[in-house]
Motif scaffolding. Sequence first.
Motif, PDB file in Angstrom:
ATOM      1  N   ASP A 193      12.082 -57.380   8.953  1.00  0.00           N
ATOM      2  CA  ASP A 193      11.093 -57.917   7.232  1.00  0.00           C
ATOM      3  C   ASP A 193      10.010 -58.727   7.726  1.00  0.00           C
ATOM      4  OD1 ASP A 193      12.619 -55.020   6.278  1.00  0.00           O
ATOM      5  OD2 ASP A 193      14.210 -56.451   5.191  1.00  0.00           O
ATOM      6  N   ASN A 194      10.638 -59.709   8.551  1.00  0.00           N
ATOM      7  CA  ASN A 194       9.913 -60.833   8.869  1.00  0.00           C
ATOM      8  C   ASN A 194       8.766 -60.284   9.463  1.00  0.00           C
ATOM      9  OD1 ASN A 194      12.017 -62.581   7.781  1.00  0.00           O
ATOM     10  ND2 ASN A 194      12.771 -62.737   9.880  1.00  0.00           N
ATOM     11  N   HIS A 195       8.100 -59.338   9.372  1.00  0.00           N
ATOM     12  CA  HIS A 195       7.155 -58.725  10.037  1.00  0.00           C
ATOM     13  C   HIS A 195       6.703 -58.141   8.550  1.00  0.00           C
ATOM     14  CE1 HIS A 195       7.697 -59.827  14.478  1.00  0.00           C
ATOM     15  NE2 HIS A 195       6.823 -59.083  14.002  1.00  0.00           N
ATOM     16  N   LEU A 196       6.865 -57.658   8.360  1.00  0.00           N
ATOM     17  CA  LEU A 196       6.589 -56.524   7.174  1.00  0.00           C
ATOM     18  C   LEU A 196       5.875 -56.973   6.322  1.00  0.00           C
ATOM     19  CD1 LEU A 196       6.851 -54.090   9.416  1.00  0.00           C
ATOM     20  CD2 LEU A 196       7.677 -52.491   7.018  1.00  0.00           C
ATOM     21  N   LEU A 197       7.095 -57.562   5.485  1.00  0.00           N
ATOM     22  CA  LEU A 197       7.470 -58.288   3.461  1.00  0.00           C
ATOM     23  C   LEU A 197       5.736 -59.116   3.981  1.00  0.00           C
ATOM     24  CD1 LEU A 197      10.971 -58.958   2.837  1.00  0.00           C
ATOM     25  CD2 LEU A 197       9.619 -57.798   1.613  1.00  0.00           C
ATOM     26  N   PRO A 198       5.904 -60.202   4.353  1.00  0.00           N
ATOM     27  CA  PRO A 198       4.465 -61.520   3.518  1.00  0.00           C
ATOM     28  C   PRO A 198       2.852 -59.798   4.447  1.00  0.00           C
ATOM     29  CG  PRO A 198       6.189 -62.412   5.775  1.00  0.00           C
ATOM     30  CD  PRO A 198       6.678 -60.519   5.871  1.00  0.00           C
ATOM     31  N   ARG A 199       3.583 -59.597   5.084  1.00  0.00           N
ATOM     32  CA  ARG A 199       1.861 -59.122   5.433  1.00  0.00           C
ATOM     33  C   ARG A 199       1.957 -57.361   4.223  1.00  0.00           C
ATOM     34  NH1 ARG A 199       1.824 -58.354  12.359  1.00  0.00           N
ATOM     35  NH2 ARG A 199       2.403 -60.745  12.335  1.00  0.00           N
ATOM     36  N   THR A 200       2.284 -57.103   3.888  1.00  0.00           N
ATOM     37  CA  THR A 200       2.559 -55.532   3.124  1.00  0.00           C
ATOM     38  C   THR A 200       3.930 -55.755   1.659  1.00  0.00           C
ATOM     39  OG1 THR A 200       3.579 -54.472   4.283  1.00  0.00           O
ATOM     40  CG2 THR A 200       2.506 -54.137   5.193  1.00  0.00           C
ATOM     41  N   GLY A 201       4.736 -56.461   1.760  1.00  0.00           N
ATOM     42  CA  GLY A 201       4.827 -56.577   0.901  1.00  0.00           C
ATOM     43  C   GLY A 201       6.405 -55.453   0.525  1.00  0.00           C
TER      44      GLY A 201
ATOM     45  N   GLU B  29      -0.862 -48.960   5.972  1.00  0.00           N
ATOM     46  CA  GLU B  29      -0.625 -50.726   6.206  1.00  0.00           C
ATOM     47  C   GLU B  29       0.578 -51.272   6.973  1.00  0.00           C
ATOM     48  OE1 GLU B  29      -0.678 -54.368   2.800  1.00  0.00           O
ATOM     49  OE2 GLU B  29      -1.121 -52.390   2.855  1.00  0.00           O
ATOM     50  N   ALA B  30       1.468 -50.567   6.630  1.00  0.00           N
ATOM     51  CA  ALA B  30       2.914 -50.916   7.013  1.00  0.00           C
ATOM     52  C   ALA B  30       2.764 -51.227   8.806  1.00  0.00           C
ATOM     53  CB  ALA B  30       3.368 -50.380   6.136  1.00  0.00           C
ATOM     54  N   LYS B  31       2.310 -49.333   8.194  1.00  0.00           N
ATOM     55  CA  LYS B  31       2.432 -48.993  10.071  1.00  0.00           C
ATOM     56  C   LYS B  31       2.099 -49.800  10.963  1.00  0.00           C
ATOM     57  CE  LYS B  31       1.499 -45.268  13.266  1.00  0.00           C
ATOM     58  NZ  LYS B  31       0.433 -43.903  13.464  1.00  0.00           N
ATOM     59  N   ARG B  32       0.474 -50.227  11.032  1.00  0.00           N
ATOM     60  CA  ARG B  32       0.186 -51.699  11.829  1.00  0.00           C
ATOM     61  C   ARG B  32       1.259 -53.060  11.871  1.00  0.00           C
ATOM     62  NH1 ARG B  32      -4.553 -49.772   9.217  1.00  0.00           N
ATOM     63  NH2 ARG B  32      -4.528 -51.602   7.040  1.00  0.00           N
TER      64      ARG B  32
END
Length: 221
Positions: free
Chosen positions: A36-44, A116-119
């Motif tokens: 989540d620390n990777h996904l949340l800031p970048r994709t919400g 977008e989230a896949k990256r």
Amino acid sequence: MPQQRKPPGAADPATPQGCSNFRLRQADRVVSRFYDNHLLPRTGLKTSQYSLLSHIAALAPVQPAVLAQHMGLEPSTLTRNLQPLIAQGWVLMGPGADARSRLLSLTAEGLAKRNEAKRAWKAAQLGFNERIGAERVAQLHALLEDCMRLMGPDPAQDEALARTASSAAPGRKPSRGAPAAASSSPSPSPSPSPSPSPSPSLSPSPSAAPRPARNPGELDV
């Protein structure tokens, strides 16, 4: 040389200690926080939401009960997790084979959000491999697969899926004691309209995006 004896009360390293369920839930929280620390800031998106978008993209059009079985979720949990994705316009809940069934698919916006989230997920996966070690991660995956195979399927989910498939069969009559249909007409209309959605956000307004090619490796999330 005489064999050394273990001190009295010493734990056997081959004997499990503590509650396995508690340890797995602890590990789940720690690993979920890392992703989540990777996904949340970048994709919400949370990892669980990205996983849901990925499964729908691979299986669409898919019945909610079938999706729940693939993801190992309770139907009520799946419904709750779908609500924000439908409200954002990323998931389309459209009519199924009859007025009682529904099919899920991604909208064009949903597919773009998933890509977008896949990256971000890929960066999280590589970071996890680096932190734990790629060989140990592979061993962990194999061990988890063995655990799920040995534990066996969930009979309750299989029964729910069978009921869904049976109710969607053309021409099937309601079983004795089953709840009456919403319509009070004596005979069904030749072209029944979809029944009302559970909430206003389930109204199928956006168009579904084309289904991408399925990549089983991406369904591990």
